[in-house]
Design a protein around this motif. Structure first.
Motif, PDB file in Angstrom:
ATOM      1  N   ALA A  20      37.965  49.183  57.850  1.00  0.00           N
ATOM      2  CA  ALA A  20      39.201  48.699  58.427  1.00  0.00           C
ATOM      3  C   ALA A  20      39.048  48.507  60.094  1.00  0.00           C
ATOM      4  O   ALA A  20      37.941  48.787  60.574  1.00  0.00           O
ATOM      5  CB  ALA A  20      40.355  49.723  58.215  1.00  0.00           C
ATOM      6  N   PRO A  21      40.084  48.010  60.648  1.00  0.00           N
ATOM      7  CA  PRO A  21      40.023  47.830  62.098  1.00  0.00           C
ATOM      8  C   PRO A  21      39.161  49.109  62.825  1.00  0.00           C
ATOM      9  O   PRO A  21      38.985  48.783  63.957  1.00  0.00           O
ATOM     10  CB  PRO A  21      41.383  47.340  62.731  1.00  0.00           C
ATOM     11  N   LYS A  22      39.550  50.258  62.485  1.00  0.00           N
ATOM     12  CA  LYS A  22      39.034  51.466  63.132  1.00  0.00           C
ATOM     13  C   LYS A  22      37.405  51.500  63.280  1.00  0.00           C
ATOM     14  O   LYS A  22      36.929  52.104  63.893  1.00  0.00           O
ATOM     15  CB  LYS A  22      39.439  52.769  62.638  1.00  0.00           C
ATOM     16  N   THR A  23      36.840  50.654  62.351  1.00  0.00           N
ATOM     17  CA  THR A  23      35.478  50.624  62.352  1.00  0.00           C
ATOM     18  C   THR A  23      34.765  49.537  63.119  1.00  0.00           C
ATOM     19  O   THR A  23      33.648  49.073  63.039  1.00  0.00           O
ATOM     20  CB  THR A  23      34.974  50.377  60.908  1.00  0.00           C
ATOM     21  N   LEU A  24      35.726  49.010  64.135  1.00  0.00           N
ATOM     22  CA  LEU A  24      35.249  47.671  64.968  1.00  0.00           C
ATOM     23  C   LEU A  24      34.066  48.000  65.850  1.00  0.00           C
ATOM     24  O   LEU A  24      33.113  47.250  65.925  1.00  0.00           O
ATOM     25  CB  LEU A  24      36.544  47.244  65.831  1.00  0.00           C
ATOM     26  N   ASP A  25      34.249  49.232  66.388  1.00  0.00           N
ATOM     27  CA  ASP A  25      32.891  49.569  67.361  1.00  0.00           C
ATOM     28  C   ASP A  25      31.605  49.803  66.313  1.00  0.00           C
ATOM     29  O   ASP A  25      30.551  49.393  66.976  1.00  0.00           O
ATOM     30  CB  ASP A  25      33.252  50.902  67.996  1.00  0.00           C
ATOM     31  N   THR A  26      31.842  50.234  65.278  1.00  0.00           N
ATOM     32  CA  THR A  26      30.604  50.473  64.425  1.00  0.00           C
ATOM     33  C   THR A  26      29.990  48.852  64.172  1.00  0.00           C
ATOM     34  O   THR A  26      28.744  48.780  64.229  1.00  0.00           O
ATOM     35  CB  THR A  26      31.050  51.294  63.166  1.00  0.00           C
ATOM     36  N   MET A  27      30.894  48.069  63.771  1.00  0.00           N
ATOM     37  CA  MET A  27      30.531  46.672  63.366  1.00  0.00           C
ATOM     38  C   MET A  27      29.855  46.154  64.618  1.00  0.00           C
ATOM     39  O   MET A  27      28.809  45.250  64.703  1.00  0.00           O
ATOM     40  CB  MET A  27      31.749  45.901  63.003  1.00  0.00           C
ATOM     41  N   GLU A  28      30.527  46.210  65.450  1.00  0.00           N
ATOM     42  CA  GLU A  28      29.931  45.557  66.976  1.00  0.00           C
ATOM     43  C   GLU A  28      28.390  45.996  67.391  1.00  0.00           C
ATOM     44  O   GLU A  28      27.495  45.258  67.825  1.00  0.00           O
ATOM     45  CB  GLU A  28      30.973  45.566  68.109  1.00  0.00           C
ATOM     46  N   ALA A  29      28.291  47.432  67.430  1.00  0.00           N
ATOM     47  CA  ALA A  29      27.057  48.117  67.234  1.00  0.00           C
ATOM     48  C   ALA A  29      26.098  47.657  66.531  1.00  0.00           C
ATOM     49  O   ALA A  29      24.928  47.524  67.046  1.00  0.00           O
ATOM     50  CB  ALA A  29      27.199  49.601  67.402  1.00  0.00           C
ATOM     51  N   PHE A  30      26.475  47.288  65.273  1.00  0.00           N
ATOM     52  CA  PHE A  30      25.159  46.875  64.521  1.00  0.00           C
ATOM     53  C   PHE A  30      24.902  45.282  64.722  1.00  0.00           C
ATOM     54  O   PHE A  30      23.879  45.193  64.732  1.00  0.00           O
ATOM     55  CB  PHE A  30      25.953  46.945  63.008  1.00  0.00           C
ATOM     56  N   ILE A  31      26.047  44.596  65.132  1.00  0.00           N
ATOM     57  CA  ILE A  31      25.759  43.272  65.675  1.00  0.00           C
ATOM     58  C   ILE A  31      24.701  43.259  66.549  1.00  0.00           C
ATOM     59  O   ILE A  31      23.809  42.551  66.892  1.00  0.00           O
ATOM     60  CB  ILE A  31      26.881  42.151  65.496  1.00  0.00           C
ATOM     61  N   GLN A  32      25.146  43.982  67.561  1.00  0.00           N
ATOM     62  CA  GLN A  32      24.287  43.812  68.993  1.00  0.00           C
ATOM     63  C   GLN A  32      22.814  44.622  68.562  1.00  0.00           C
ATOM     64  O   GLN A  32      22.037  44.144  69.537  1.00  0.00           O
ATOM     65  CB  GLN A  32      25.194  44.638  70.247  1.00  0.00           C
ATOM     66  N   SER A  33      22.661  45.318  67.598  1.00  0.00           N
ATOM     67  CA  SER A  33      21.321  45.882  67.312  1.00  0.00           C
ATOM     68  C   SER A  33      20.460  44.824  66.842  1.00  0.00           C
ATOM     69  O   SER A  33      19.106  44.764  66.725  1.00  0.00           O
ATOM     70  CB  SER A  33      21.521  47.091  66.462  1.00  0.00           C
ATOM     71  N   LEU A  34      20.946  43.700  66.146  1.00  0.00           N
ATOM     72  CA  LEU A  34      20.158  42.634  65.637  1.00  0.00           C
ATOM     73  C   LEU A  34      19.520  41.607  66.747  1.00  0.00           C
ATOM     74  O   LEU A  34      19.927  41.734  67.797  1.00  0.00           O
ATOM     75  CB  LEU A  34      20.970  41.704  64.759  1.00  0.00           C
ATOM     76  N   PRO A  35      18.341  41.212  66.325  1.00  0.00           N
ATOM     77  CA  PRO A  35      17.662  40.028  67.365  1.00  0.00           C
ATOM     78  C   PRO A  35      18.620  39.063  67.724  1.00  0.00           C
ATOM     79  O   PRO A  35      19.364  38.601  66.871  1.00  0.00           O
ATOM     80  CB  PRO A  35      16.415  39.519  66.458  1.00  0.00           C
ATOM     81  N   LYS A  36      18.541  38.671  69.104  1.00  0.00           N
ATOM     82  CA  LYS A  36      19.541  37.761  69.413  1.00  0.00           C
ATOM     83  C   LYS A  36      19.441  36.088  68.851  1.00  0.00           C
ATOM     84  O   LYS A  36      20.374  35.530  68.999  1.00  0.00           O
ATOM     85  CB  LYS A  36      19.645  37.557  70.924  1.00  0.00           C
ATOM     86  N   ASP A  37      18.186  35.786  68.297  1.00  0.00           N
ATOM     87  CA  ASP A  37      17.844  34.588  67.906  1.00  0.00           C
ATOM     88  C   ASP A  37      18.364  34.386  66.493  1.00  0.00           C
ATOM     89  O   ASP A  37      17.979  33.346  65.931  1.00  0.00           O
ATOM     90  CB  ASP A  37      16.440  34.176  68.159  1.00  0.00           C
ATOM     91  N   LEU A  38      18.825  35.414  65.980  1.00  0.00           N
ATOM     92  CA  LEU A  38      19.371  35.263  64.387  1.00  0.00           C
ATOM     93  C   LEU A  38      20.757  34.619  64.419  1.00  0.00           C
ATOM     94  O   LEU A  38      21.691  34.755  65.415  1.00  0.00           O
ATOM     95  CB  LEU A  38      19.545  36.620  63.844  1.00  0.00           C
ATOM     96  N   ASP A  39      21.022  33.643  63.660  1.00  0.00           N
ATOM     97  CA  ASP A  39      22.399  33.200  63.407  1.00  0.00           C
ATOM     98  C   ASP A  39      22.849  33.923  62.307  1.00  0.00           C
ATOM     99  O   ASP A  39      22.684  34.155  61.309  1.00  0.00           O
ATOM    100  CB  ASP A  39      22.140  31.683  62.835  1.00  0.00           C
ATOM    101  N   LEU A  40      23.977  34.523  62.728  1.00  0.00           N
ATOM    102  CA  LEU A  40      24.809  35.454  61.901  1.00  0.00           C
ATOM    103  C   LEU A  40      26.410  35.266  61.579  1.00  0.00           C
ATOM    104  O   LEU A  40      27.043  34.477  62.719  1.00  0.00           O
ATOM    105  CB  LEU A  40      24.531  36.770  62.574  1.00  0.00           C
ATOM    106  N   PHE A  41      26.730  35.353  60.546  1.00  0.00           N
ATOM    107  CA  PHE A  41      28.058  35.316  60.068  1.00  0.00           C
ATOM    108  C   PHE A  41      28.608  36.457  59.559  1.00  0.00           C
ATOM    109  O   PHE A  41      28.116  36.886  58.766  1.00  0.00           O
ATOM    110  CB  PHE A  41      28.352  34.104  59.037  1.00  0.00           C
ATOM    111  N   VAL A  42      29.972  36.702  59.490  1.00  0.00           N
ATOM    112  CA  VAL A  42      30.543  37.888  58.925  1.00  0.00           C
ATOM    113  C   VAL A  42      31.799  37.776  58.214  1.00  0.00           C
ATOM    114  O   VAL A  42      32.655  36.643  58.694  1.00  0.00           O
ATOM    115  CB  VAL A  42      30.759  38.947  60.574  1.00  0.00           C
ATOM    116  N   GLU A  43      31.904  38.142  57.064  1.00  0.00           N
ATOM    117  CA  GLU A  43      32.887  38.008  56.182  1.00  0.00           C
ATOM    118  C   GLU A  43      33.819  39.401  56.234  1.00  0.00           C
ATOM    119  O   GLU A  43      33.291  40.381  55.749  1.00  0.00           O
ATOM    120  CB  GLU A  43      32.440  37.687  54.863  1.00  0.00           C
ATOM    121  N   LEU A  44      34.955  39.165  56.692  1.00  0.00           N
ATOM    122  CA  LEU A  44      35.830  40.296  56.791  1.00  0.00           C
ATOM    123  C   LEU A  44      36.924  40.210  55.610  1.00  0.00           C
ATOM    124  O   LEU A  44      37.518  39.196  55.247  1.00  0.00           O
ATOM    125  CB  LEU A  44      36.934  40.096  58.068  1.00  0.00           C
TER     126      LEU A  44
END
Length: 326
Positions: free
Chosen positions: A153-177
Motif C-alpha cells: 500500500a502507499p505506506k510502502t512508497l519509500d521501500t519502492m523508491e529505494a528499490f528503484i533507485q538501487s537499480l542501474p540507471k540505464d535500465l528501462d523500468l515500468f511499475v504496475e500498481l
C-alpha cells in the motif's frame, strides 16, 4: 490471466470508456516531442508456450522447442511472465535471444522472490542474480516489468523508491500498481506518480474489466506500457481496442516515444485474434506499418496432386471482426 475478471453476464455493465489523460501526461509528451523522436510501437502477448496456438499461428506439428521462433514471426515483443515464476539464467535468456530477430524485445517481469516473497526488502543478492540472468538478452532486452506485491500500500512508497533507485540507471523500468489505495487516495496517487517521474520510471496501465482504477492514464515517462485484458473476444473487446487506437494516435501526435501493448485474455487462446485486430487498426489510423500475425488458415491453399484445393475457410479474426460490426 485472472486479474480483473468479471462474470460474462456482468461485462455489459462495465463502463469501458477510457478516462481522460491524467494531469501531467500532456506535459511529459510535449516535452519529449521537442526531441523529434519517431514513435515506436511494440505489440505482443504474455507467453509463447501455447500448444493451442498450433494450427492457429504456429504451423501444424510445430514442436514446443520451436514455439518462440514462430511467435517472433508474428509479434515484435513479449511480456515475459515466465521470469516471475522462475529466476532466469544468462544461458537461458541468451538462448531465447538467439531465436528472434534483431528488433524483437523481451520485457521480463521481476521474479516473485523479489517482489512477492521479500516485497522489495533485502533483495540485493536476488536482484543481482535476476539482472545477470536477463542480461543474456543483450540488445533485445526491452523494459523490465516490476509488479510490487498487491498488498504493498502507499505506506510502502519509500521501500519502492529505494528499490528503484538501487537499480542501474540505464535500465528501462515500468511499475504496475495494484493496491487500490494508490488510486483512491489523492495524496498517495500524487506521491507515487511524482516518485516514478523523478526516477524516470514508467507507469503501467492495466485495462481489465473489474479494476477500472488501474486504467489511470498517467504517463510518468514518454513511454507507455499497456496491459489489455480481454474477455474471450466479446464484442466489447473490439470497441475497447478502437478506443485505445485513438488514444495512442493522440499520444503519437503529442510526442510519445514508445508504446508497448500487451494482449491478454482470461483464456489466452484468443490473444492472437485480438492482437491482429489491434495491429490492423493501428496501421489504418496511426500510419504505422506493423506486420500482422498470419494465421494458418490465412495461408493460400495449395492444390494437391489431383488439382483439388482445400476448402476456403474464414479465419477467426474475420468471424470475430464481423461480430463486432453487427
Amino acid at each position: 490471466m485472472d486479474f480483473g475478471k468479471v462474470e460474462n453476464e456482468d461485462i455489459s455493465q462495465v463502463d469501458f470508456r477510457l478516462p481522460p489523460d491524467a494531469e501531467g501526461t500532456g506535459t511529459i509528451l510535449k516535452r519529449n516531442k521537442a526531441l523529434g523522436h519517431t514513435p515506436q510501437i511494440f505489440v505482443g502477448c504474455a507467453k509463447w508456450g501455447r500448444k493451442d496456438w498450433v494450427g492457429k499461428i504456429y504451423p501444424l506439428k510445430t514442436k514446443e522447442a520451436d514455439f518462440l521462433n514462430h511467435y517472433a514471426k508474428h509479434f515484435n515483443c513479449i511480456e515475459l511472465n515466465a521470469t516471475f515464476y522462475r529466476m532466469p539464467t544468462f544461458s537461458q535468456t541468451q538462448g531465447w535471444a538467439a531465436k528472434v530477430g534483431d528488433d524483437f524485445k523481451f520485457c521480463p517481469k521481476f521474479t516473485d522472490q523479489i517482489t512477492h516473497i521479500k516485497r522489495l526488502k533485502d533483495v540485493k543478492e536476488k536482484t543481482d542474480q535476476f539482472l545477470e540472468g536477463v542480461s543474456g538478452f543483450g540488445k533485445k532486452l526491452g523494459p523490465l516489468f516490476l509488479m510490487p506485491h498487491p498488498g504493498m500500500a502507499p505506506k510502502t512508497l519509500d521501500t519502492m523508491e529505494a528499490f528503484i533507485q538501487s537499480l542501474p540507471k540505464d535500465l528501462d523500468l515500468f511499475v504496475e500498481l495494484r493496491h487500490p489505495q494508490w488510486f483512491s487516495e489523492a495524496d498517495a496517487n500524487t506521491a507515487v506518480f511524482n516518485m516514478l517521474e523523478r526516477n524516470h520510471t514508467g507507469s503501467i496501465i492495466t485495462d481489465a474489466s473489474g479494476r477500472r482504477d488501474c486504467v489511470h492514464m498517467h504517463l510518468s515517462t514518454p513511454e507507455a506500457f499497456i496491459r489489455f485484458v480481454g474477455n474471450g473476444l466479446h464484442p466489447t473487446d473490439y470497441t475497447r481496442i478502437d478506443d485505445w487506437v485513438q488514444r495512442i494516435k493522440a499520444w503519437m501526435e503529442q510526442g510519445i516515444e514508445k508504446v508497448y501493448f500487451f494482449m491478454h485474455q482470461h483464456e489466452e487462446l484468443h490473444s492472437p485474434e485480438l492482437s491482429k485486430y489491434l495491429i490492423q487498426q493501428l496501421n489504418k489510423h496511426c500510419g504505422t506499418q506493423i506486420p500482422e500475425p498470419v494465421f494458418v488458415e490465412d495461408i493460400a491453399p495449395v492444390a494437391d496432386l489431383f488439382g483439388a484445393a482445400p476448402s476456403d475457410k474464414k479465419t477467426a479474426v474475420k468471424k470475430t471482426a464481423s461480430k463486432k460490426k453487427s
